[in-house]
Scaffold this active site. Structure first.
Site, PDB file in Angstrom:
ATOM      1  CE  LYS A 126      37.001 -28.490  41.406  1.00 18.46           C
ATOM      2  NZ  LYS A 126      37.507 -27.877  40.159  1.00 18.46           N
ATOM      3  CG  ASP A 166      40.302 -26.450  42.001  1.00 15.10           C
ATOM      4  OD1 ASP A 166      39.888 -26.129  40.873  1.00 15.10           O
ATOM      5  OD2 ASP A 166      40.069 -25.735  43.007  1.00 15.10           O
TER       6      ASP A 166
HETATM    7  P1  NDP Z   1      46.715 -22.747  43.264  1.00 18.01           P
HETATM    8  O1  NDP Z   1      46.543 -23.430  44.562  1.00 18.01           O
HETATM    9  O2  NDP Z   1      47.850 -23.125  42.397  1.00 18.01           O
HETATM   10  O3  NDP Z   1      46.788 -21.157  43.470  1.00 18.01           O
HETATM   11  C1  NDP Z   1      45.741 -20.463  44.078  1.00 18.01           C
HETATM   12  C2  NDP Z   1      46.160 -19.009  44.190  1.00 18.01           C
HETATM   13  O4  NDP Z   1      45.044 -18.253  44.623  1.00 18.01           O
HETATM   14  C3  NDP Z   1      47.255 -18.776  45.200  1.00 18.01           C
HETATM   15  O5  NDP Z   1      48.017 -17.683  44.798  1.00 18.01           O
HETATM   16  C4  NDP Z   1      46.475 -18.473  46.477  1.00 18.01           C
HETATM   17  O6  NDP Z   1      47.213 -17.688  47.405  1.00 18.01           O
HETATM   18  C5  NDP Z   1      45.311 -17.688  45.922  1.00 18.01           C
HETATM   19  N1  NDP Z   1      44.137 -17.892  46.767  1.00 18.01           N
HETATM   20  C6  NDP Z   1      43.518 -19.064  47.046  1.00 18.01           C
HETATM   21  N2  NDP Z   1      42.488 -18.858  47.873  1.00 18.01           N
HETATM   22  C7  NDP Z   1      42.483 -17.547  48.124  1.00 18.01           C
HETATM   23  C8  NDP Z   1      41.647 -16.723  48.911  1.00 18.01           C
HETATM   24  N3  NDP Z   1      40.613 -17.215  49.602  1.00 18.01           N
HETATM   25  N4  NDP Z   1      41.925 -15.392  48.920  1.00 18.01           N
HETATM   26  C9  NDP Z   1      42.960 -14.893  48.205  1.00 18.01           C
HETATM   27  N5  NDP Z   1      43.788 -15.631  47.456  1.00 18.01           N
HETATM   28  C10 NDP Z   1      43.533 -16.923  47.412  1.00 18.01           C
HETATM   29  O7  NDP Z   1      45.327 -22.949  42.505  1.00 18.01           O
HETATM   30  P2  NDP Z   1      45.018 -22.823  40.946  1.00 18.01           P
HETATM   31  O8  NDP Z   1      45.848 -21.747  40.333  1.00 18.01           O
HETATM   32  O9  NDP Z   1      45.061 -24.169  40.374  1.00 18.01           O
HETATM   33  O10 NDP Z   1      43.488 -22.370  40.971  1.00 18.01           O
HETATM   34  C11 NDP Z   1      43.100 -21.003  40.953  1.00 18.01           C
HETATM   35  C12 NDP Z   1      41.672 -20.899  40.474  1.00 18.01           C
HETATM   36  O11 NDP Z   1      41.557 -21.465  39.159  1.00 18.01           O
HETATM   37  C13 NDP Z   1      40.632 -21.643  41.316  1.00 18.01           C
HETATM   38  O12 NDP Z   1      39.411 -20.929  41.253  1.00 18.01           O
HETATM   39  C14 NDP Z   1      40.471 -22.981  40.575  1.00 18.01           C
HETATM   40  O13 NDP Z   1      39.223 -23.574  40.853  1.00 18.01           O
HETATM   41  C15 NDP Z   1      40.543 -22.472  39.141  1.00 18.01           C
HETATM   42  N6  NDP Z   1      40.882 -23.461  38.119  1.00 18.01           N
HETATM   43  C16 NDP Z   1      42.013 -24.225  38.221  1.00 18.01           C
HETATM   44  C17 NDP Z   1      42.340 -25.110  37.212  1.00 18.01           C
HETATM   45  C18 NDP Z   1      43.606 -25.899  37.225  1.00 18.01           C
HETATM   46  O14 NDP Z   1      43.876 -26.554  36.215  1.00 18.01           O
HETATM   47  N7  NDP Z   1      44.405 -25.861  38.260  1.00 18.01           N
HETATM   48  C19 NDP Z   1      41.450 -25.298  36.054  1.00 18.01           C
HETATM   49  C20 NDP Z   1      40.342 -24.384  36.004  1.00 18.01           C
HETATM   50  C21 NDP Z   1      40.077 -23.527  37.019  1.00 18.01           C
HETATM   51  P3  NDP Z   1      47.934 -18.418  48.651  1.00 18.01           P
HETATM   52  O15 NDP Z   1      49.012 -19.253  48.048  1.00 18.01           O
HETATM   53  O16 NDP Z   1      48.431 -17.307  49.514  1.00 18.01           O
HETATM   54  O17 NDP Z   1      46.856 -19.230  49.296  1.00 18.01           O
HETATM   55  O1  2IT Z   2      38.128 -26.336  37.542  1.00 18.39           O
HETATM   56  C1  2IT Z   2      38.718 -27.092  36.741  1.00 18.39           C
HETATM   57  O2  2IT Z   2      38.369 -27.174  35.556  1.00 18.39           O
HETATM   58  C2  2IT Z   2      39.842 -27.880  37.235  1.00 18.39           C
HETATM   59  N1  2IT Z   2      40.219 -27.733  38.389  1.00 18.39           N
HETATM   60  C3  2IT Z   2      40.513 -28.879  36.331  1.00 18.39           C
HETATM   61  C4  2IT Z   2      39.733 -30.151  36.245  1.00 18.39           C
HETATM   62  C5  2IT Z   2      40.422 -31.289  35.530  1.00 18.39           C
HETATM   63  O3  2IT Z   2      39.847 -32.390  35.585  1.00 18.39           O
HETATM   64  O4  2IT Z   2      41.467 -31.105  34.915  1.00 18.39           O
END
Ligand code: NDP
Ligand code: 2IT
Length: 451
Positions: A126, A166
Protein backbone atom coordinates in the site's frame (compact mmCIF):
# COMPACT_ATOMS: atom_id res chain seq x y z
CA UNK A 1 -2.69 -17.17 28.65
CA UNK A 2 -4.17 -18.13 25.25
CA UNK A 3 -2.10 -18.25 22.06
CA UNK A 4 -3.79 -15.06 20.85
CA UNK A 5 -3.06 -13.18 24.09
CA UNK A 6 0.57 -14.34 24.09
CA UNK A 7 0.98 -13.17 20.48
CA UNK A 8 -0.70 -9.81 21.13
CA UNK A 9 1.63 -9.18 24.10
CA UNK A 10 4.61 -9.37 21.72
CA UNK A 11 3.26 -6.45 19.68
CA UNK A 12 2.28 -4.12 22.51
CA UNK A 13 5.07 -1.69 21.59
CA UNK A 14 3.46 -1.01 18.22
CA UNK A 15 0.32 0.27 19.93
CA UNK A 16 1.29 3.97 19.67
CA UNK A 17 -1.25 6.53 18.41
CA UNK A 18 -0.18 6.38 14.76
CA UNK A 19 -0.26 2.59 14.79
CA UNK A 20 -3.74 2.35 16.36
CA UNK A 21 -5.58 1.24 13.23
CA UNK A 22 -2.75 -1.13 12.30
CA UNK A 23 -2.94 -2.69 15.74
CA UNK A 24 -6.74 -2.95 15.44
CA UNK A 25 -6.43 -4.86 12.14
CA UNK A 26 -3.66 -7.08 13.50
CA UNK A 27 -5.49 -7.89 16.73
CA UNK A 28 -8.58 -9.06 14.87
CA UNK A 29 -6.47 -11.43 12.75
CA UNK A 30 -4.56 -12.81 15.74
CA UNK A 31 -7.76 -13.69 17.62
CA UNK A 32 -9.32 -15.22 14.51
CA UNK A 33 -6.40 -17.49 13.65
CA UNK A 34 -5.91 -18.89 17.17
CA UNK A 35 -7.60 -22.22 16.24
CA UNK A 36 -5.31 -22.55 13.20
CA UNK A 37 -2.18 -21.88 15.27
CA UNK A 38 -3.36 -24.42 17.82
CA UNK A 39 -3.98 -27.06 15.16
CA UNK A 40 -0.63 -26.76 13.38
CA UNK A 41 2.61 -26.05 15.28
CA UNK A 42 4.54 -25.18 12.09
CA UNK A 43 3.16 -21.63 12.09
CA UNK A 44 4.73 -20.91 15.50
CA UNK A 45 7.90 -22.88 14.64
CA UNK A 46 8.47 -20.73 11.53
CA UNK A 47 7.50 -17.49 13.40
CA UNK A 48 4.98 -16.72 10.65
CA UNK A 49 2.97 -14.18 12.62
CA UNK A 50 6.05 -12.25 13.78
CA UNK A 51 7.29 -12.15 10.16
CA UNK A 52 3.91 -11.28 8.66
CA UNK A 53 3.22 -8.20 10.78
CA UNK A 54 6.51 -6.52 9.83
CA UNK A 55 6.59 -5.06 6.31
CA UNK A 56 9.41 -6.17 4.01
CA UNK A 57 10.14 -2.51 3.31
CA UNK A 58 8.78 0.94 4.25
CA UNK A 59 9.72 3.55 1.66
CA UNK A 60 9.18 7.16 2.71
CA UNK A 61 10.07 10.14 0.55
CA UNK A 62 9.67 13.87 0.06
CA UNK A 63 7.44 15.16 -2.74
CA UNK A 64 8.12 18.73 -3.84
CA UNK A 65 5.85 20.36 -6.43
CA UNK A 66 4.79 23.79 -7.68
CA UNK A 67 1.18 24.95 -7.20
CA UNK A 68 -0.69 27.18 -9.67
CA UNK A 69 0.65 30.30 -7.93
CA UNK A 70 4.18 28.99 -8.48
CA UNK A 71 4.53 28.42 -4.73
CA UNK A 72 6.59 25.42 -3.65
CA UNK A 73 4.59 22.74 -1.81
CA UNK A 74 6.04 19.82 0.14
CA UNK A 75 4.27 16.54 0.94
CA UNK A 76 5.32 13.12 2.20
CA UNK A 77 5.03 10.03 -0.02
CA UNK A 78 5.07 6.38 1.04
CA UNK A 79 5.13 2.88 -0.40
CA UNK A 80 4.90 -0.02 2.00
CA UNK A 81 5.96 -3.30 0.42
CA UNK A 82 4.47 -5.68 2.94
CA UNK A 83 4.67 -9.25 1.72
CA UNK A 84 5.39 -10.89 -1.66
CA UNK A 85 5.09 -14.57 -0.77
CA UNK A 86 2.29 -15.09 -3.31
CA UNK A 87 3.24 -12.62 -6.04
CA UNK A 88 4.40 -9.04 -6.70
CA UNK A 89 3.44 -6.45 -4.07
CA UNK A 90 -0.02 -5.21 -5.05
CA UNK A 91 -2.28 -2.57 -3.53
CA UNK A 92 -3.57 0.96 -3.88
CA UNK A 93 -2.29 4.47 -3.31
CA UNK A 94 -4.28 6.78 -1.03
CA UNK A 95 -4.05 10.57 -1.32
CA UNK A 96 -5.69 12.11 1.75
CA UNK A 97 -4.48 14.57 4.42
CA UNK A 98 -4.85 11.89 7.13
CA UNK A 99 -2.38 9.49 5.47
CA UNK A 100 0.52 8.38 7.70
CA UNK A 101 2.65 5.28 8.09
CA UNK A 102 0.25 3.64 10.57
CA UNK A 103 -2.77 3.94 8.25
CA UNK A 104 -0.78 2.54 5.34
CA UNK A 105 0.50 -0.34 7.49
CA UNK A 106 -3.08 -1.25 8.41
CA UNK A 107 -4.14 -1.10 4.76
CA UNK A 108 -1.06 -3.01 3.56
CA UNK A 109 -1.51 -5.73 6.18
CA UNK A 110 -5.19 -6.20 5.23
CA UNK A 111 -4.18 -6.25 1.56
CA UNK A 112 -1.89 -9.29 2.04
CA UNK A 113 -4.76 -11.45 3.29
CA UNK A 114 -7.31 -9.95 0.87
CA UNK A 115 -5.10 -10.66 -2.11
CA UNK A 116 -4.51 -14.21 -0.84
CA UNK A 117 -8.28 -14.76 -0.65
CA UNK A 118 -8.68 -13.93 -4.36
CA UNK A 119 -6.62 -17.05 -5.19
CA UNK A 120 -4.61 -14.90 -7.64
CA UNK A 121 -0.77 -14.55 -7.66
CA UNK A 122 -0.47 -11.19 -5.89
CA UNK A 123 1.31 -10.10 -2.70
CA UNK A 124 0.33 -7.15 -0.52
CA UNK A 125 1.40 -3.50 -0.40
CA UNK A 126 0.00 0.00 0.00
CA UNK A 127 1.16 3.55 -0.47
CA UNK A 128 0.08 7.13 -0.78
CA UNK A 129 0.59 10.64 0.45
CA UNK A 130 -0.83 13.28 2.79
CA UNK A 131 -1.50 15.35 -0.37
CA UNK A 132 -5.16 16.46 -0.57
CA UNK A 133 -6.47 16.45 -4.16
CA UNK A 134 -9.66 18.23 -3.01
CA UNK A 135 -9.84 21.82 -4.26
CA UNK A 136 -6.72 21.40 -6.44
CA UNK A 137 -6.79 22.18 -10.15
CA UNK A 138 -6.19 19.41 -12.70
CA UNK A 139 -2.74 20.88 -13.36
CA UNK A 140 -1.87 20.83 -9.67
CA UNK A 141 -2.93 17.17 -9.39
CA UNK A 142 -0.84 16.44 -12.49
CA UNK A 143 2.22 18.24 -11.10
CA UNK A 144 1.89 16.44 -7.76
CA UNK A 145 1.54 13.04 -9.47
CA UNK A 146 4.64 13.69 -11.61
CA UNK A 147 6.69 14.68 -8.56
CA UNK A 148 5.41 11.62 -6.63
CA UNK A 149 6.39 9.29 -9.48
CA UNK A 150 9.87 10.86 -9.78
CA UNK A 151 10.69 8.99 -6.58
CA UNK A 152 8.23 6.06 -6.66
CA UNK A 153 9.37 4.73 -10.07
CA UNK A 154 12.59 3.41 -8.50
CA UNK A 155 10.69 0.88 -6.43
CA UNK A 156 7.91 -0.43 -8.70
CA UNK A 157 7.66 -2.69 -11.75
CA UNK A 158 5.16 -5.10 -13.33
CA UNK A 159 6.79 -8.09 -11.58
CA UNK A 160 7.92 -6.17 -8.50
CA UNK A 161 5.21 -3.87 -7.17
CA UNK A 162 2.05 -2.72 -8.95
CA UNK A 163 0.18 0.19 -7.32
CA UNK A 164 -3.45 1.16 -8.07
CA UNK A 165 -6.09 3.59 -6.71
CA UNK A 166 -7.72 4.07 -3.32
CA UNK A 167 -9.24 7.13 -1.60
CA UNK A 168 -8.37 10.24 -3.61
CA UNK A 169 -6.75 8.24 -6.42
CA UNK A 170 -8.90 7.35 -9.43
CA UNK A 171 -8.22 6.96 -13.14
CA UNK A 172 -7.24 10.66 -13.51
CA UNK A 173 -4.41 10.31 -10.98
CA UNK A 174 -3.37 6.86 -12.27
CA UNK A 175 -3.21 8.34 -15.80
CA UNK A 176 -0.84 11.12 -14.70
CA UNK A 177 1.28 8.68 -12.66
CA UNK A 178 1.50 6.29 -15.63
CA UNK A 179 2.46 9.14 -18.01
CA UNK A 180 5.35 10.16 -15.76
CA UNK A 181 6.55 6.56 -15.26
CA UNK A 182 6.56 6.09 -19.04
CA UNK A 183 8.51 9.30 -19.53
CA UNK A 184 11.18 8.45 -16.94
CA UNK A 185 11.68 4.80 -17.88
CA UNK A 186 10.86 4.86 -21.63
CA UNK A 187 8.79 1.72 -21.10
CA UNK A 188 5.11 1.06 -21.68
CA UNK A 189 4.26 -1.70 -19.21
CA UNK A 190 1.58 -2.74 -16.73
CA UNK A 191 3.17 -1.05 -13.74
CA UNK A 192 -0.07 0.48 -12.44
CA UNK A 193 -3.66 -0.75 -12.56
CA UNK A 194 -6.84 1.28 -12.81
CA UNK A 195 -5.49 3.00 -15.92
CA UNK A 196 -7.94 4.61 -18.33
CA UNK A 197 -9.13 2.03 -20.89
CA UNK A 198 -7.50 3.84 -23.83
CA UNK A 199 -3.97 2.99 -22.64
CA UNK A 200 -4.18 -0.42 -21.04
CA UNK A 201 -6.84 -0.17 -18.34
CA UNK A 202 -9.26 -3.04 -17.89
CA UNK A 203 -12.92 -2.56 -18.67
CA UNK A 204 -14.90 -2.63 -15.42
CA UNK A 205 -11.99 -1.79 -13.08
CA UNK A 206 -13.84 1.34 -11.87
CA UNK A 207 -16.99 -0.70 -11.17
CA UNK A 208 -15.21 -3.78 -9.78
CA UNK A 209 -15.06 -3.11 -6.03
CA UNK A 210 -18.67 -1.94 -5.68
CA UNK A 211 -20.11 -4.58 -8.03
CA UNK A 212 -17.98 -7.26 -6.34
CA UNK A 213 -19.27 -6.30 -2.87
CA UNK A 214 -22.85 -6.78 -4.09
CA UNK A 215 -22.01 -10.14 -5.76
CA UNK A 216 -20.43 -11.27 -2.47
CA UNK A 217 -23.51 -10.22 -0.49
CA UNK A 218 -25.86 -12.05 -2.85
CA UNK A 219 -23.88 -15.26 -2.36
CA UNK A 220 -23.59 -14.80 1.42
CA UNK A 221 -27.35 -14.27 1.79
CA UNK A 222 -28.04 -17.27 -0.43
CA UNK A 223 -25.76 -19.48 1.72
CA UNK A 224 -26.91 -18.15 5.09
CA UNK A 225 -30.64 -17.60 4.62
CA UNK A 226 -31.68 -18.39 1.01
CA UNK A 227 -32.68 -14.72 0.78
CA UNK A 228 -32.09 -12.22 -2.04
CA UNK A 229 -31.59 -8.45 -2.14
CA UNK A 230 -34.37 -7.88 -4.66
CA UNK A 231 -36.90 -5.34 -3.43
CA UNK A 232 -34.93 -4.78 -0.20
CA UNK A 233 -34.00 -1.37 1.27
CA UNK A 234 -30.21 -0.91 1.41
CA UNK A 235 -28.18 1.85 3.04
CA UNK A 236 -24.80 2.81 1.62
CA UNK A 237 -22.17 5.21 3.00
CA UNK A 238 -19.58 7.04 0.89
CA UNK A 239 -20.07 8.69 -2.48
CA UNK A 240 -16.84 7.72 -4.20
CA UNK A 241 -15.75 4.94 -6.50
CA UNK A 242 -16.81 2.04 -4.28
CA UNK A 243 -20.08 3.48 -2.96
CA UNK A 244 -21.42 4.70 -6.32
CA UNK A 245 -20.78 1.39 -8.06
CA UNK A 246 -22.30 -0.58 -5.19
CA UNK A 247 -25.39 1.65 -5.53
CA UNK A 248 -25.41 1.13 -9.31
CA UNK A 249 -25.30 -2.68 -8.99
CA UNK A 250 -27.94 -2.67 -6.23
CA UNK A 251 -30.28 -0.74 -8.56
CA UNK A 252 -29.52 -3.15 -11.43
CA UNK A 253 -30.55 -6.17 -9.34
CA UNK A 254 -33.78 -4.55 -8.13
CA UNK A 255 -32.70 -3.56 -4.61
CA UNK A 256 -33.51 -0.06 -3.28
CA UNK A 257 -30.41 1.86 -2.15
CA UNK A 258 -31.64 4.94 -0.30
CA UNK A 259 -28.58 6.68 1.16
CA UNK A 260 -25.08 7.84 0.44
CA UNK A 261 -22.68 10.10 2.34
CA UNK A 262 -19.57 12.21 1.91
CA UNK A 263 -17.38 13.86 4.50
CA UNK A 264 -19.90 16.71 4.88
CA UNK A 265 -23.24 14.88 5.21
CA UNK A 266 -25.82 12.32 4.08
CA UNK A 267 -28.48 12.17 1.37
CA UNK A 268 -31.57 10.05 2.05
CA UNK A 269 -33.89 9.43 -0.88
CA UNK A 270 -36.54 6.93 0.23
CA UNK A 271 -37.68 6.21 -3.36
CA UNK A 272 -34.20 4.96 -4.34
CA UNK A 273 -31.17 7.02 -5.36
CA UNK A 274 -30.72 8.69 -8.75
CA UNK A 275 -27.38 7.11 -9.73
CA UNK A 276 -26.82 9.08 -12.94
CA UNK A 277 -27.17 12.35 -11.03
CA UNK A 278 -24.82 11.14 -8.28
CA UNK A 279 -22.17 10.01 -10.77
CA UNK A 280 -22.30 13.38 -12.52
CA UNK A 281 -22.07 15.23 -9.18
CA UNK A 282 -19.29 13.17 -7.64
CA UNK A 283 -17.23 11.69 -10.49
CA UNK A 284 -17.44 14.60 -12.98
CA UNK A 285 -18.19 17.82 -11.09
CA UNK A 286 -16.91 16.84 -7.59
CA UNK A 287 -19.59 18.91 -5.77
CA UNK A 288 -21.31 18.53 -2.38
CA UNK A 289 -24.11 15.97 -1.95
CA UNK A 290 -26.38 18.79 -0.85
CA UNK A 291 -26.94 19.66 -4.54
CA UNK A 292 -28.90 16.39 -4.91
CA UNK A 293 -31.88 18.13 -3.28
CA UNK A 294 -32.01 20.75 -6.10
CA UNK A 295 -33.16 18.00 -8.48
CA UNK A 296 -34.91 15.79 -5.91
CA UNK A 297 -36.57 18.14 -3.38
CA UNK A 298 -38.29 15.16 -1.67
CA UNK A 299 -34.93 13.80 -0.53
CA UNK A 300 -33.37 14.81 2.78
CA UNK A 301 -29.85 16.13 3.43
CA UNK A 302 -28.37 15.80 6.93
CA UNK A 303 -25.09 17.64 7.56
CA UNK A 304 -22.43 16.02 9.76
CA UNK A 305 -23.03 18.75 12.38
CA UNK A 306 -26.47 17.18 13.04
CA UNK A 307 -25.15 13.62 13.59
CA UNK A 308 -25.51 12.33 17.16
CA UNK A 309 -22.27 11.91 19.10
CA UNK A 310 -20.36 8.70 18.25
CA UNK A 311 -22.83 7.80 15.52
CA UNK A 312 -23.58 8.46 11.85
CA UNK A 313 -27.05 9.34 10.56
CA UNK A 314 -26.78 6.81 7.73
CA UNK A 315 -26.81 3.82 10.09
CA UNK A 316 -30.00 5.05 11.74
CA UNK A 317 -32.07 4.62 8.58
CA UNK A 318 -34.16 1.44 8.53
CA UNK A 319 -32.64 -1.10 6.11
CA UNK A 320 -32.38 -4.79 5.27
CA UNK A 321 -28.70 -4.58 4.24
CA UNK A 322 -26.02 -1.98 5.01
CA UNK A 323 -22.94 -1.25 2.88
CA UNK A 324 -20.30 0.94 4.60
CA UNK A 325 -18.18 2.12 1.64
CA UNK A 326 -16.42 5.33 2.79
CA UNK A 327 -13.51 4.85 5.20
CA UNK A 328 -12.13 3.07 8.29
CA UNK A 329 -14.05 3.08 11.60
CA UNK A 330 -17.10 4.84 10.18
CA UNK A 331 -19.52 2.34 11.76
CA UNK A 332 -19.36 2.54 15.55
CA UNK A 333 -20.82 0.39 18.33
CA UNK A 334 -23.73 2.84 18.63
CA UNK A 335 -24.29 2.63 14.87
CA UNK A 336 -24.33 -1.17 15.16
CA UNK A 337 -26.93 -0.93 17.95
CA UNK A 338 -29.10 1.27 15.72
CA UNK A 339 -28.78 -1.10 12.76
CA UNK A 340 -29.77 -4.08 14.92
CA UNK A 341 -32.69 -2.20 16.49
CA UNK A 342 -33.94 -1.30 12.99
CA UNK A 343 -33.88 -4.93 11.82
CA UNK A 344 -30.80 -4.89 9.57
CA UNK A 345 -29.83 -8.50 8.69
CA UNK A 346 -26.65 -7.98 6.65
CA UNK A 347 -23.59 -5.70 6.73
CA UNK A 348 -21.08 -5.69 3.85
CA UNK A 349 -17.79 -3.82 4.26
CA UNK A 350 -17.09 -2.12 0.91
CA UNK A 351 -14.51 0.16 2.54
CA UNK A 352 -11.42 -1.18 4.36
CA UNK A 353 -12.23 -1.89 8.04
CA UNK A 354 -15.19 0.52 8.19
CA UNK A 355 -16.53 -1.13 11.36
CA UNK A 356 -14.88 -0.62 14.73
CA UNK A 357 -13.89 -3.81 16.61
CA UNK A 358 -16.78 -3.24 19.04
CA UNK A 359 -19.30 -2.80 16.22
CA UNK A 360 -18.12 -5.99 14.49
CA UNK A 361 -18.39 -8.00 17.73
CA UNK A 362 -21.90 -6.69 18.40
CA UNK A 363 -23.17 -7.42 14.89
CA UNK A 364 -21.73 -10.95 14.98
CA UNK A 365 -23.23 -11.63 18.41
CA UNK A 366 -26.65 -10.66 17.02
CA UNK A 367 -26.26 -13.08 14.07
CA UNK A 368 -26.17 -10.28 11.50
CA UNK A 369 -24.58 -11.68 8.30
CA UNK A 370 -21.29 -9.80 8.29
CA UNK A 371 -19.09 -9.66 5.17
CA UNK A 372 -15.62 -8.42 6.22
CA UNK A 373 -13.70 -6.01 3.98
CA UNK A 374 -10.83 -8.30 3.06
CA UNK A 375 -13.32 -10.72 1.49
CA UNK A 376 -16.16 -8.45 0.37
CA UNK A 377 -14.15 -5.68 -1.33
CA UNK A 378 -11.60 -7.97 -3.00
CA UNK A 379 -13.29 -7.45 -6.37
CA UNK A 380 -11.27 -4.29 -7.02
CA UNK A 381 -7.88 -5.91 -6.61
CA UNK A 382 -9.08 -9.03 -8.46
CA UNK A 383 -9.91 -6.97 -11.57
CA UNK A 384 -6.57 -5.18 -11.08
CA UNK A 385 -4.93 -8.58 -11.46
CA UNK A 386 -7.02 -9.21 -14.58
CA UNK A 387 -5.62 -5.90 -15.87
CA UNK A 388 -2.04 -7.07 -15.15
CA UNK A 389 -2.80 -10.25 -17.04
CA UNK A 390 -4.24 -8.34 -20.03
CA UNK A 391 -1.20 -6.01 -20.09
CA UNK A 392 1.27 -8.90 -19.91
CA UNK A 393 -0.36 -10.63 -22.89
CA UNK A 394 -1.09 -7.37 -24.79
CA UNK A 395 -4.78 -8.32 -24.95
CA UNK A 396 -8.18 -6.82 -24.03
CA UNK A 397 -10.99 -8.64 -22.28
CA UNK A 398 -14.64 -7.81 -23.07
CA UNK A 399 -16.88 -6.26 -20.41
CA UNK A 400 -18.83 -9.55 -20.26
CA UNK A 401 -15.67 -11.59 -19.65
CA UNK A 402 -14.46 -9.33 -16.84
CA UNK A 403 -17.90 -9.25 -15.22
CA UNK A 404 -18.34 -13.01 -15.41
CA UNK A 405 -14.84 -13.70 -14.04
CA UNK A 406 -15.38 -11.14 -11.25
CA UNK A 407 -18.68 -12.76 -10.26
CA UNK A 408 -17.14 -16.24 -10.19
CA UNK A 409 -14.18 -14.92 -8.13
CA UNK A 410 -16.46 -13.24 -5.55
CA UNK A 411 -18.65 -16.33 -5.23
CA UNK A 412 -15.55 -18.53 -4.80
CA UNK A 413 -14.16 -16.23 -2.08
CA UNK A 414 -17.51 -16.31 -0.29
CA UNK A 415 -17.79 -20.09 -0.43
CA UNK A 416 -14.17 -20.59 0.68
CA UNK A 417 -14.63 -18.24 3.63
CA UNK A 418 -17.90 -19.94 4.68
CA UNK A 419 -16.35 -23.44 4.44
CA UNK A 420 -13.22 -22.39 6.34
CA UNK A 421 -15.34 -20.96 9.15
CA UNK A 422 -17.24 -24.26 9.33
CA UNK A 423 -14.02 -26.34 9.29
CA UNK A 424 -12.61 -24.36 12.24
CA UNK A 425 -15.77 -24.56 14.37
CA UNK A 426 -17.03 -21.01 13.83
CA UNK A 427 -19.76 -21.61 11.24
CA UNK A 428 -21.34 -18.39 9.93
CA UNK A 429 -18.47 -16.20 11.20
CA UNK A 430 -17.06 -14.75 7.96
CA UNK A 431 -14.53 -12.60 9.87
CA UNK A 432 -12.76 -15.65 11.30
CA UNK A 433 -13.27 -17.60 8.06
CA UNK A 434 -11.61 -14.87 5.96
CA UNK A 435 -8.73 -14.35 8.37
CA UNK A 436 -7.96 -18.07 8.67
CA UNK A 437 -8.25 -18.79 4.91
CA UNK A 438 -6.13 -15.75 3.93
CA UNK A 439 -3.48 -16.30 6.61
CA UNK A 440 -3.13 -20.01 5.84
CA UNK A 441 -2.50 -19.37 2.15
CA UNK A 442 0.25 -16.82 2.79
CA UNK A 443 1.75 -18.75 5.72
CA UNK A 444 2.02 -22.00 3.75
CA UNK A 445 3.81 -20.16 0.93
CA UNK A 446 6.19 -18.50 3.43
CA UNK A 447 7.06 -21.87 4.95
CA UNK A 448 7.67 -23.39 1.50
CA UNK A 449 9.90 -20.46 0.46
CA UNK A 450 12.16 -20.66 3.53
CA UNK A 451 13.35 -17.70 5.55
P1 NDP B 1 -13.03 7.72 -3.11
O1 NDP B 1 -11.96 8.71 -2.88
O2 NDP B 1 -13.52 7.50 -4.49
O3 NDP B 1 -14.31 8.04 -2.20
C1 NDP B 1 -14.20 8.09 -0.81
C2 NDP B 1 -15.56 8.49 -0.26
O4 NDP B 1 -15.53 8.36 1.15
C3 NDP B 1 -15.93 9.92 -0.56
O5 NDP B 1 -17.31 10.02 -0.66
C4 NDP B 1 -15.41 10.66 0.67
O6 NDP B 1 -16.09 11.88 0.92
C5 NDP B 1 -15.70 9.66 1.76
N1 NDP B 1 -14.71 9.80 2.83
C6 NDP B 1 -13.37 9.65 2.74
N2 NDP B 1 -12.80 9.87 3.92
C7 NDP B 1 -13.80 10.18 4.76
C8 NDP B 1 -13.84 10.50 6.13
N3 NDP B 1 -12.73 10.55 6.88
N4 NDP B 1 -15.06 10.73 6.68
C9 NDP B 1 -16.18 10.66 5.92
N5 NDP B 1 -16.20 10.37 4.61
C10 NDP B 1 -15.03 10.12 4.06
O7 NDP B 1 -12.47 6.36 -2.49
P2 NDP B 1 -12.94 4.86 -2.78
O8 NDP B 1 -14.41 4.81 -3.02
O9 NDP B 1 -12.03 4.30 -3.78
O10 NDP B 1 -12.60 4.16 -1.39
C11 NDP B 1 -13.56 4.04 -0.35
C12 NDP B 1 -13.14 2.92 0.58
O11 NDP B 1 -13.05 1.69 -0.15
C13 NDP B 1 -11.78 3.09 1.25
O12 NDP B 1 -11.82 2.48 2.53
C14 NDP B 1 -10.84 2.28 0.34
O13 NDP B 1 -9.68 1.87 1.04
C15 NDP B 1 -11.76 1.11 0.03
N6 NDP B 1 -11.43 0.33 -1.16
C16 NDP B 1 -11.28 0.92 -2.38
C17 NDP B 1 -11.03 0.15 -3.50
C18 NDP B 1 -10.96 0.74 -4.87
O14 NDP B 1 -10.87 -0.05 -5.82
N7 NDP B 1 -11.02 2.03 -5.05
C19 NDP B 1 -10.84 -1.30 -3.39
C20 NDP B 1 -11.10 -1.83 -2.08
C21 NDP B 1 -11.36 -1.03 -1.02
P3 NDP B 1 -15.41 13.27 0.45
O15 NDP B 1 -15.42 13.23 -1.04
O16 NDP B 1 -16.28 14.34 1.03
O17 NDP B 1 -14.04 13.24 1.03
O1 2IT C 1 -7.97 -1.73 -0.96
C1 2IT C 1 -7.88 -2.18 -2.12
O2 2IT C 1 -8.04 -3.38 -2.36
C2 2IT C 1 -7.59 -1.25 -3.20
N1 2IT C 1 -7.51 -0.05 -2.96
C3 2IT C 1 -7.36 -1.76 -4.60
C4 2IT C 1 -5.98 -2.31 -4.77
C5 2IT C 1 -5.59 -2.66 -6.18
O3 2IT C 1 -4.40 -2.97 -6.35
O4 2IT C 1 -6.42 -2.66 -7.08
Amino acid sequence: MSIAETEIKKFENSNCAENKVFYQAMEEVIYSIAPLLESDSRYAEYSILERLVVPDRVIKFKVVWLDDDNKIQVNTGYRIQFNNALGPYKGGLRFHPTVNEGILKFLGFEQILKNALTGLPIGGGKGGSDFDPKGKSDFEVMKFCSAFMTELHKYIGPRMDVPAGDIGVGSREIGYLFGEYKKITSTFEGVLTGKPFMFGGSLMRPEATGYGAVYFTQKMLELQSQESLEGKICTVSGAGNVALHAIEKLLQIGAIPVTCTDSKGMIYDPRGLDIELLKDMKLNRRVSLKEYMDIHPDSKYTPVSEYEENSHAVWNIQCYAAFPCATQNELTELDAQNLIANGCVSVTEGANMPSTAEATALLLSHDVCFAPAKAANAGGVAVSEFEMSQNASMSKWSFEKVDKTLKVTMHQICTRVALTAKDYGVEGNYVDGANIAGFKKVADAMIAEGI
